[in-house]
Design a protein around this motif. Structure first.
Motif, PDB file in Angstrom:
ATOM      1  N   MET B 263      58.051  23.209 -12.563  1.00 60.53           N
ATOM      2  CA  MET B 263      58.029  22.730 -11.189  1.00 60.53           C
ATOM      3  C   MET B 263      58.740  21.398 -11.056  1.00 60.53           C
ATOM      4  O   MET B 263      59.128  20.773 -12.022  1.00 60.53           O
ATOM      5  CB  MET B 263      56.581  22.565 -10.746  1.00 60.53           C
ATOM      6  N   THR B 264      58.889  21.019  -9.807  1.00 57.03           N
ATOM      7  CA  THR B 264      59.442  19.717  -9.498  1.00 57.03           C
ATOM      8  C   THR B 264      58.276  18.808  -9.148  1.00 57.03           C
ATOM      9  O   THR B 264      57.413  19.171  -8.363  1.00 57.03           O
ATOM     10  CB  THR B 264      60.395  19.821  -8.309  1.00 57.03           C
ATOM     11  N   ILE B 265      58.262  17.636  -9.748  1.00 57.70           N
ATOM     12  CA  ILE B 265      57.157  16.708  -9.511  1.00 57.70           C
ATOM     13  C   ILE B 265      57.675  15.545  -8.676  1.00 57.70           C
ATOM     14  O   ILE B 265      58.720  14.988  -8.973  1.00 57.70           O
ATOM     15  CB  ILE B 265      56.598  16.195 -10.848  1.00 57.70           C
ATOM     16  N   GLY B 266      56.923  15.217  -7.639  1.00 60.04           N
ATOM     17  CA  GLY B 266      57.307  14.095  -6.815  1.00 60.04           C
ATOM     18  C   GLY B 266      57.925  14.564  -5.512  1.00 60.04           C
ATOM     19  O   GLY B 266      57.783  15.725  -5.156  1.00 60.04           O
ATOM     20  N   PRO B 267      58.573  13.704  -4.771  1.00 61.10           N
ATOM     21  CA  PRO B 267      58.836  12.309  -5.112  1.00 61.10           C
ATOM     22  C   PRO B 267      57.552  11.475  -5.108  1.00 61.10           C
ATOM     23  O   PRO B 267      56.710  11.656  -4.242  1.00 61.10           O
ATOM     24  CB  PRO B 267      59.802  11.846  -4.019  1.00 61.10           C
ATOM     25  N   VAL B 268      57.433  10.592  -6.069  1.00 62.27           N
ATOM     26  CA  VAL B 268      56.226   9.805  -6.182  1.00 62.27           C
ATOM     27  C   VAL B 268      56.576   8.325  -6.299  1.00 62.27           C
ATOM     28  O   VAL B 268      57.525   7.953  -6.974  1.00 62.27           O
ATOM     29  CB  VAL B 268      55.372  10.261  -7.388  1.00 62.27           C
ATOM     30  N   SER B 269      55.806   7.512  -5.593  1.00 60.05           N
ATOM     31  CA  SER B 269      55.933   6.066  -5.717  1.00 60.05           C
ATOM     32  C   SER B 269      54.576   5.521  -6.110  1.00 60.05           C
ATOM     33  O   SER B 269      53.579   5.839  -5.469  1.00 60.05           O
ATOM     34  CB  SER B 269      56.369   5.443  -4.387  1.00 60.05           C
ATOM     35  N   LEU B 270      54.536   4.771  -7.165  1.00 59.08           N
ATOM     36  CA  LEU B 270      53.273   4.121  -7.520  1.00 59.08           C
ATOM     37  C   LEU B 270      53.567   2.884  -8.341  1.00 59.08           C
ATOM     38  O   LEU B 270      54.686   2.688  -8.818  1.00 59.08           O
ATOM     39  CB  LEU B 270      52.339   5.082  -8.260  1.00 59.08           C
TER      40      LEU B 270
END
Lengths: 351, 492
Positions: B263-270
């Protein structure tokens, strides 16, 4: 490559050796040869006189050098099948160095030293190729090594028949022999050169020391036992894999140089004498640990030398030594595998 | 076919994976099996399908005891399992895979098989090209192929292990429709999942497993909160979070996207700051582990920015991350963390920062004894790591992580440990936090996430929630998010 569990290990090994002997005896019986007589001839042919024992040591020296190298690659979890080619390249480089010095008029000691150094470089270079192929080309070292072995043999034969051939009569018997002054000095009246033995002892001592007492050896073992964890613990695994290859190749190259400067005094097509493959078997038999390696190597060298006179006395092929050596390794490995299977019945059911 | 499991027991070493599970599934039912990771779902299904043998217990099919010893036996009895990772041969064509496992003769009946395949595919609305190579197929298509193959082999009981992981919404709809059709034909479907929504949508009944035991059953209409409670159990007190003052940012991710195998993870900002503990929650394989590894420089994100102490380090090597004070502790202790065959002294020597060439045995021994004392490791300097218990291996890993870290990344730091070890390990971790280290950890234990984190991000199928304040989040909220409920409808 699990460390051998200690308790019942020796007993099982002796059992495996008896099985191997039984197997070889069976083969001799099928071939219609008297087994006891054959074994007697091998013992007489290898240990029957001081001269015979020194002949065994002639074979022992390059075998120990090659096997010492293999202990390093095995420690790093590598199957350096390419060792045959590395021995061959060592012999080619050593021969090349001697040919250069022939014309230069350097003192023989310097020339021989240069030849051995060149041999080490040649073997190391050939092993580096296998290592680079593995590390950056994704080529398994077994296949890369096998391929490079063929290239090394072809290169060797080409040199013997082509550029380095004997004038007019280039043949399978090899290149023009070097003058006696360009050989490692042998003991009076014997084929054995103490220098070759010294070189082998030095090579073994180096490997023993590296593996037992240094951070280098410890990291090498870590890479061999669990490359993933070694990487996560911060060890540059690729660098250590390449170093193991180069060091093993250097030792194999030294073995090749010994073959040229102390045994054959020229380059011949089968210059490696199969000591690379034999070394792999010795290493397996000692469970990749250095301590007993020189002893087992001596035993294997004795089998090789002792079987030389089988064709003359018993009209048996001398490959009997190979049969016994191969059977030994197979039975020891099989018994070990069988025992592990017995100890873990769970793994059999689920997988 | 009616399936009865009676008092199934199975242990792996000290772990009781199935502890006396009894369950009856009538013919034509879609039975859901719900539970968190390690609850024993997969083990139970492997026993039913013959891939593993139970230590004790019986399996009855249509009122008769069945003797199941291998997957061949279950095939003959009409039980087929669709594994989480499809058991096909990617380098072969769809049709050849379809023929695998089929009895009969030397020459495969390709013509007949092709027409059967097309007929079945049409019936369920699957678009499968018989001549395509399986490696070019999506996970969902491979699953369809496997399903048809099992049906052709005559499966009357179908076991599906986490079938909705990694497939598209459309494929999921097609799968569910075909499963409903099959159950109407009288086939028994056993649907193993941790996704609440899928189970609630599809299943006629649900059984919940926790720690190897069947803790409850439910039928529609489902009460989500009750299911969550059954899955995760009541909250027990573990200790407290540090709740210190967050310092300056140690790591910051902006719109990071990671391409995983599935799978594709994100987009994530942390981000994580000094003295802070960030918990990453979610079912195994929801993307949190890949994200943690990209924070260590082990996986390279395909998009976004990754800053360590303000400097953009995206694409740098793991060793470079290490030099900047980032440490990573993997969950697979003996596979990735430690080196079986080497003893404790050798491990501590491997991570000695100012190592020379020669190992000085005396000093090495003293150093190891000191570490063994400091981390309360039950073992001697000469103990091989594989002989240590899980808790002691974890302590060893913690001891091997260097001092003065800016960022400590942990994968399941206390998985499989007893409560005493858990509390002790977190005391050690909090000590580091007080010293200025930021901690980011992945765990499937909700109590651990809620008790030790300052902030939480939840992962579900590659989607990442915004940061949640651990103080105001409840187990129920967390459980629902983990099970895929309560997410905004942005992606299909």
């Amino acid at each position: 490559m699990k460390r051998a569990p200690s308790l019942s290990g020796p007993a099982l090994r002796i059992g495996a050796m008896l099985l191997a002997l039984l197997f070889t005896t069976g083969i001799l019986l099928i071939a219609g040869a008297p087994p006891l007589e054959a074994y007697r001839q091998i013992v007489i042919g290898s240990l029957g006189s001081v001269k015979k024992i020194t002949d065994v040591l002639v074979a022992w020296a390059p075998l120990v050098l090659a096997t010492s190298g293999l202990l390093l690659t095995f420690a790093a979890g590598l199957w350096n099948i390419g060792i045959e080619g590395q021995i061959t390249l060592g012999a080619i480089f050593a021969t090349g160095a001697l040919r250069l010095t022939l014309e230069s008029g350097l003192p023989p000691a310097v020339a021989i030293g240069a030849a051995i150094l060149a041999g080490i470089l040649g073997g190391g270079f050939w092993a580096l190729l296998a290592g680079l192929l593995k590390a950056y080309g994704g080529v398994n070292e077994i296949f890369g090594g096998l391929g490079l072995n063929f290239v090394a043999v072809a290169l060797n034969v080409w040199l013997i028949f082509g550029p380095w051939g004997r004038p007019g009569v280039a043949s399978m018997s090899g290149t023009e022999p070097f003058p006696d002054s360009l050989s490692l000095p042998a003991l009076a009246g014997l084929r054995l050169s103490p220098w070759a033995v010294l070189l082998a002892v030095a090579g073994f001592a180096l490997v023993f020391f590296l593996l037992q007492g240094t951070y280098f050896g410890l990291r090498l073992k870590a890479v061999g036992k669990n490359p993933r964890a070694a990487l996560l613990l911060g060890i540059p695994t690729t660098r250590y894999v390449l170093l193991a290859f180069v060091l093993c190749g250097g030792l194999a190259g030294a073995a090749g140089a010994v073959q040229v400067t102390a045994v054959y005094h020229r380059l011949i097509p089968a210059i490696s004498s199969g000591y690379g493959y034999l070394g792999l078997m010795v290493a397996m038999l000692v469970n990749y640990q250095p301590t007993w390696m020189p002893v087992v190597a001596f035993f294997f060298a004795a089998l090789n030398i002792g079987s030389i006179q089988l064709p003359i006395v018993l009209k048996l092929d001398s490959s009997l030594a190979g049969v016994l050596q191969g059977a030994l390794v197979l039975f020891v490995l099989a018994v070990e595998g069988f025992r592990q299977r017995l100890r873990r019945p769970e793994a059999r059911v689920t997988e | 076919m009616r399936v009865e499991l009676r008092q199934i027991h199975k242990s792996f070493g000290a772990v009781h994976a199935n502890d006396g599970i009894s369950l009856t599934v009538p013919a034509g039912t879609i039975q859901g099996i719900l539970g968190e990771n390690g609850a024993g779902k997969t083990t139970l299904m492997k026993i039913l399908s013959g891939f593993q043998r139970a230590d004790r217990g019986e399996i009855w099919l249509d009122g008769r005891p069945a003797h199941i010893r291998s997957p061949q036996d279950t095939g003959a009895l009409g039980i087929g399992m669709l594994h989480q990772d499809p058991l096909d041969v990617p380098a072969m064509r769809v049709l050849d895979n379809f023929l695998l496992g089929r009895e009969g003769g030397w020459r495969p009946q390709r013509k007949q098989a092709r027409s059967v395949l097309q007929e079945l595919a049409e019936r369920f609305g699957f678009a499968l090209d018989p001549e395509a190579y399986v490696e070019a197929l999506t996970v969902g298509e491979r699953q369809q192929l496997e399903l048809l193959r099992l049906l052709w082999l005559g499966a009357r009981v179908l076991i599906l292990d986490e079938p909705t992981t990694g497939i598209s919404a459309l494929q999921k709809d097609a799968l569910f429709a075909s499963l409903r059709k099959l159950s109407e034909d009288g086939r028994t479907i056993i649907f193993v999942s941790h996704k609440l929504e899928d189970v609630e949508n599809l299943c006629h009944r649900v059984a919940v497993l926790r720690r190897g035991q069947l803790v409850g059953e439910a039928s529609p209409p489902y009460d989500t909160d009750r299911l969550v409670e059954m899955m995760f159990g009541r909250v027990v007190s573990l200790g407290s979070r540090l709740a210190g003052q967050a310092g300056k940012h140690v790591i910051g991710l902006e719109d990071i996207v990671i391409e995983d195998r599935r799978m594709t993870i994100g987009p994530v900002s942390l981000h994580a700051a000094q003295h802070e503990v960030i918990g990453l929650a979610g079912m195994e394989g929801s993307g949190q582990q890949s994200l943690l590894r990209s924070c260590a420089g082990l996986i390279r994100p395909v998009h976004g920015r990754l800053r360590l102490a303000g400097e953009d380090v995206l694409g740098r090597s793991y060793r470079d991350f290490r030099r900047r004070g980032v440490a990573f502790m993997p969950a697979a202790r003996l596979e990735e963390g430690l080196i079986p065959g080497l003893d404790l002294t050798e491990h501590f020597e491997l991570t000695q920062p100012q190592a020379g060439f020669l190992i000085r045995r005396q000093e090495a021994h003293h150093r190891t004894v000191t570490q063994i004392d400091a981390f309360k490791i039950r073992g001697t300097p000469a103990s091989p790591v594989e002989a240590l218990s899980g808790g002691n291996q974890q302590r060893t890993l913690l001891a091997l992580v260097g001092e003065d870290l800016s960022l400590l990344l942990l994968e399941h730091p206390t998985r499989g440990l007893d409560i005493e070890s858990v509390v002790w390990i977190w005391e050690k971790l909090k000590e580091r936090c007080r010293g200025g280290t930021a901690i980011v950890f992945v765990s499937s234990d909700l109590d651990e996430i809620l008790h030790y984190s300052d902030r939480i991000h939840v992962f579900f199928g590659g989607r990442v929630s915004p940061s949640l304040d651990a103080r105001t989040t409840t187990v129920e909220q967390l459980g629902q998010l983990i099970g895929g409920k309560g997410w905004p409808e942005t992606r299909v």
